[in-house]
Scaffold this active site. Structure first.
Site, PDB file in Angstrom:
ATOM      1  N   ARG A 214      54.635  44.348  20.797  1.00 25.27           N
ATOM      2  CA  ARG A 214      53.930  43.637  19.722  1.00 25.27           C
ATOM      3  C   ARG A 214      52.757  44.461  19.214  1.00 25.27           C
ATOM      4  NH1 ARG A 214      53.018  37.755  22.283  1.00 25.27           N
ATOM      5  NH2 ARG A 214      51.124  38.006  21.060  1.00 25.27           N
TER       6      ARG A 214
ATOM      7  N   ARG B   1      53.236  44.899  28.335  1.00 27.80           N
ATOM      8  CA  ARG B   1      54.310  43.962  27.972  1.00 27.80           C
ATOM      9  C   ARG B   1      55.258  44.550  26.938  1.00 27.80           C
ATOM     10  NH1 ARG B   1      52.766  37.983  26.093  1.00 27.80           N
ATOM     11  NH2 ARG B   1      51.384  39.017  24.603  1.00 27.80           N
TER      12      ARG B   1
ATOM     13  N   ARG C 252      46.375  25.086  20.560  1.00 25.24           N
ATOM     14  CA  ARG C 252      45.349  26.073  20.868  1.00 25.24           C
ATOM     15  C   ARG C 252      43.962  25.637  20.409  1.00 25.24           C
ATOM     16  NH1 ARG C 252      49.091  30.696  21.091  1.00 25.24           N
ATOM     17  NH2 ARG C 252      48.035  32.610  21.687  1.00 25.24           N
TER      18      ARG C 252
ATOM     19  N   ARG D 194      41.538  37.915  21.378  1.00 25.42           N
ATOM     20  CA  ARG D 194      42.388  36.768  21.716  1.00 25.42           C
ATOM     21  C   ARG D 194      41.830  36.009  22.929  1.00 25.42           C
ATOM     22  NH1 ARG D 194      47.581  40.245  21.961  1.00 25.42           N
ATOM     23  NH2 ARG D 194      48.572  38.457  22.962  1.00 25.42           N
TER      24      ARG D 194
ATOM     25  N   LYS E 190      53.009  32.379  30.158  1.00 30.06           N
ATOM     26  CA  LYS E 190      53.587  31.182  29.518  1.00 30.06           C
ATOM     27  C   LYS E 190      55.017  31.456  29.047  1.00 30.06           C
ATOM     28  CE  LYS E 190      50.342  31.128  26.349  1.00 30.06           C
ATOM     29  NZ  LYS E 190      49.554  32.320  26.729  1.00 30.06           N
TER      30      LYS E 190
HETATM   31  P1  ADP Z   1      50.252  35.144  23.679  1.00 31.14           P
HETATM   32  O1  ADP Z   1      51.671  35.001  24.172  1.00 31.14           O
HETATM   33  O2  ADP Z   1      49.720  36.492  23.973  1.00 31.14           O
HETATM   34  O3  ADP Z   1      49.370  34.036  24.145  1.00 31.14           O
HETATM   35  P2  ADP Z   1      51.217  34.203  21.118  1.00 31.14           P
HETATM   36  O4  ADP Z   1      52.513  34.879  20.927  1.00 31.14           O
HETATM   37  O5  ADP Z   1      51.231  32.792  21.599  1.00 31.14           O
HETATM   38  O6  ADP Z   1      50.310  35.086  22.080  1.00 31.14           O
HETATM   39  O7  ADP Z   1      50.376  34.239  19.769  1.00 31.14           O
HETATM   40  C1  ADP Z   1      50.220  35.427  19.029  1.00 31.14           C
HETATM   41  C2  ADP Z   1      49.305  35.160  17.854  1.00 31.14           C
HETATM   42  O8  ADP Z   1      49.899  34.178  16.981  1.00 31.14           O
HETATM   43  C3  ADP Z   1      47.938  34.581  18.211  1.00 31.14           C
HETATM   44  O9  ADP Z   1      46.989  35.577  18.543  1.00 31.14           O
HETATM   45  C4  ADP Z   1      47.573  33.832  16.911  1.00 31.14           C
HETATM   46  O10 ADP Z   1      47.152  34.739  15.888  1.00 31.14           O
HETATM   47  C5  ADP Z   1      48.923  33.268  16.467  1.00 31.14           C
HETATM   48  N1  ADP Z   1      49.182  31.930  17.048  1.00 31.14           N
HETATM   49  C6  ADP Z   1      50.179  31.593  17.908  1.00 31.14           C
HETATM   50  N2  ADP Z   1      50.125  30.301  18.213  1.00 31.14           N
HETATM   51  C7  ADP Z   1      49.064  29.784  17.542  1.00 31.14           C
HETATM   52  C8  ADP Z   1      48.462  28.496  17.471  1.00 31.14           C
HETATM   53  N3  ADP Z   1      48.947  27.452  18.156  1.00 31.14           N
HETATM   54  N4  ADP Z   1      47.370  28.346  16.674  1.00 31.14           N
HETATM   55  C9  ADP Z   1      46.879  29.370  15.966  1.00 31.14           C
HETATM   56  N5  ADP Z   1      47.368  30.617  16.002  1.00 31.14           N
HETATM   57  C10 ADP Z   1      48.463  30.832  16.780  1.00 31.14           C
HETATM   58  P1  ADP Z   2      52.051  34.825  27.726  1.00 30.65           P
HETATM   59  O1  ADP Z   2      53.275  34.221  27.079  1.00 30.65           O
HETATM   60  O2  ADP Z   2      51.227  33.803  28.460  1.00 30.65           O
HETATM   61  O3  ADP Z   2      51.224  35.630  26.774  1.00 30.65           O
HETATM   62  P2  ADP Z   2      53.972  36.549  29.132  1.00 30.65           P
HETATM   63  O4  ADP Z   2      54.891  35.582  29.800  1.00 30.65           O
HETATM   64  O5  ADP Z   2      54.459  37.266  27.932  1.00 30.65           O
HETATM   65  O6  ADP Z   2      52.537  35.838  28.853  1.00 30.65           O
HETATM   66  O7  ADP Z   2      53.519  37.617  30.252  1.00 30.65           O
HETATM   67  C1  ADP Z   2      52.719  38.750  29.894  1.00 30.65           C
HETATM   68  C2  ADP Z   2      53.244  39.988  30.629  1.00 30.65           C
HETATM   69  O8  ADP Z   2      52.982  39.845  32.035  1.00 30.65           O
HETATM   70  C3  ADP Z   2      54.751  40.197  30.486  1.00 30.65           C
HETATM   71  O9  ADP Z   2      54.997  41.588  30.385  1.00 30.65           O
HETATM   72  C4  ADP Z   2      55.327  39.624  31.777  1.00 30.65           C
HETATM   73  O10 ADP Z   2      56.515  40.332  32.179  1.00 30.65           O
HETATM   74  C5  ADP Z   2      54.208  39.834  32.784  1.00 30.65           C
HETATM   75  N1  ADP Z   2      54.085  38.732  33.739  1.00 30.65           N
HETATM   76  C6  ADP Z   2      54.294  37.409  33.526  1.00 30.65           C
HETATM   77  N2  ADP Z   2      54.083  36.687  34.658  1.00 30.65           N
HETATM   78  C7  ADP Z   2      53.698  37.584  35.609  1.00 30.65           C
HETATM   79  C8  ADP Z   2      53.341  37.460  37.017  1.00 30.65           C
HETATM   80  N3  ADP Z   2      53.310  36.271  37.628  1.00 30.65           N
HETATM   81  N4  ADP Z   2      53.022  38.603  37.659  1.00 30.65           N
HETATM   82  C9  ADP Z   2      53.025  39.808  37.024  1.00 30.65           C
HETATM   83  N5  ADP Z   2      53.365  39.980  35.730  1.00 30.65           N
HETATM   84  C10 ADP Z   2      53.700  38.893  35.030  1.00 30.65           C
END
Ligand code: ADP
Ligand code: ADP
Ligand code: ZN
Length: 215
Positions: A161, A127, A88, A172, A13
């Site tokens: 992170r 990551r 979410r 998660r 994302k």
């Molecule tokens: P990822 O990119 O791995 O999906 P995020 O950066 O979006 O993770 O979120 C990291 C953490 O922040 C989540 O595990 C949760 O604790 C909190 N968080 C982020 N967005 C939300 C949301 N919309 N509702 C509740 N908690 C959230």
């Molecule tokens: P999210 O925001 O959904 O948690 P991220 O965009 O941070 O996910 O992606 C998670 C990890 O996977 C990052 O280290 C990113 O560079 C890698 N990544 C993202 N998209 C791809 C893909 N299509 N193929 C392989 N690795 C990816």
């Protein structure tokens, strides 16, 4: 244009949102980034959220919906919004409808990044991001072009992170399955959902998203 990028942790994302920001001048609204900024700044929201985030659980709906409303208020009406990591829960999805309607906006697309769960642990544990500009990288899938130097800003500082460890990722993913995945049928009934293969190469994922936005 207002779109949601939906998918489990590690689906891509943030990667795709930052591409849309660069290519289309849209604005990324990542509640995860907003919460991490609040934790870093030691604000009351940050103090409340830190332990919840470290455990991989969800921060309260009121807090995240408040953050989204504030961010939208800082945007020009002409700027498109990319919701990344929000909503979410079903309550957040309902709040988003109200938040958008009260600002004269509406949802155009909900893009689901479909990924294989087994791949997510590797995506998340590999990551890291640039400590200066936030550009995302991966130990195996996306290294800087010159080792140790950020492609975008030239910084040599990177960070990981605290919640990107295998144990927290499992929590998660369970939260995603239990609370976030049930939002999809609601948007589907409204004809908003488009699916993209999130296991494809990053550029192919971007191309598939571009096709949806340009359709
Ligand atoms: P990822 O990119 O791995 O999906 P995020 O950066 O979006 O993770 O979120 C990291 C953490 O922040 C989540 O595990 C949760 O604790 C909190 N968080 C982020 N967005 C939300 C949301 N919309 N509702 C509740 N908690 C959230
Ligand atoms: P999210 O925001 O959904 O948690 P991220 O965009 O941070 O996910 O992606 C998670 C990890 O996977 C990052 O280290 C990113 O560079 C890698 N990544 C993202 N998209 C791809 C893909 N299509 N193929 C392989 N690795 C990816
Ligand atoms: Zn950088």
């Amino acid at each position: 244009m207002n779109i949601i990028l939906l998918g489990p942790p590690g689906a891509g994302k943030g990667t795709q949102a930052s591409k849309l920001v660069a290519d289309r001048g849209m604005v990324q609204l990542s509640t995860g980034d907003m919460l991490r900024a609040a934790v870093k700044a030691g604000t009351p929201i940050g103090l409340k959220a830190k332990a919840v985030m470290d455990a991989g659980e969800l921060v309260s709906d009121e807090i995240v919906s408040g953050l989204i409303g504030e961010k939208l208020d800082s945007m020009a009406p002409s700027e498109g919004a990319i919701f990344d990591g929000y909503p979410r829960t079903e309550a957040q999805a309902r709040s988003l409808d109200e938040i958008l309607a009260s600002r004269g906006r509406s949802l155009d697309h909900v893009i689901e990044l479909e990924v294989d769960e087994d791949a997510l642990v590797e995506r998340i544990t590999g990551r890291y991001t640039c400590a200066n500009c936030g550009e995302g990288y991966h130990d195996s899938f996306k290294q800087p072009k010159v080792a140790g130097i950020c492609d975008r800003c030239g910084s040599t500082e990177f960070k990981r992170r605290p919640d990107d460890n295998e144990e927290t990722v499992r929590t998660r993913m369970a939260e995603y399955r239990a609370k976030t995945a049930p939002i999809l049928p609601v948007y589907e009934a409204r004809g908003l959902v488009q699916r993209v293969d999130g296991m494809a190469d990053m550029d192919l994922v971007s191309a598939a998203i571009a096709k949806i936005l340009d359709s």
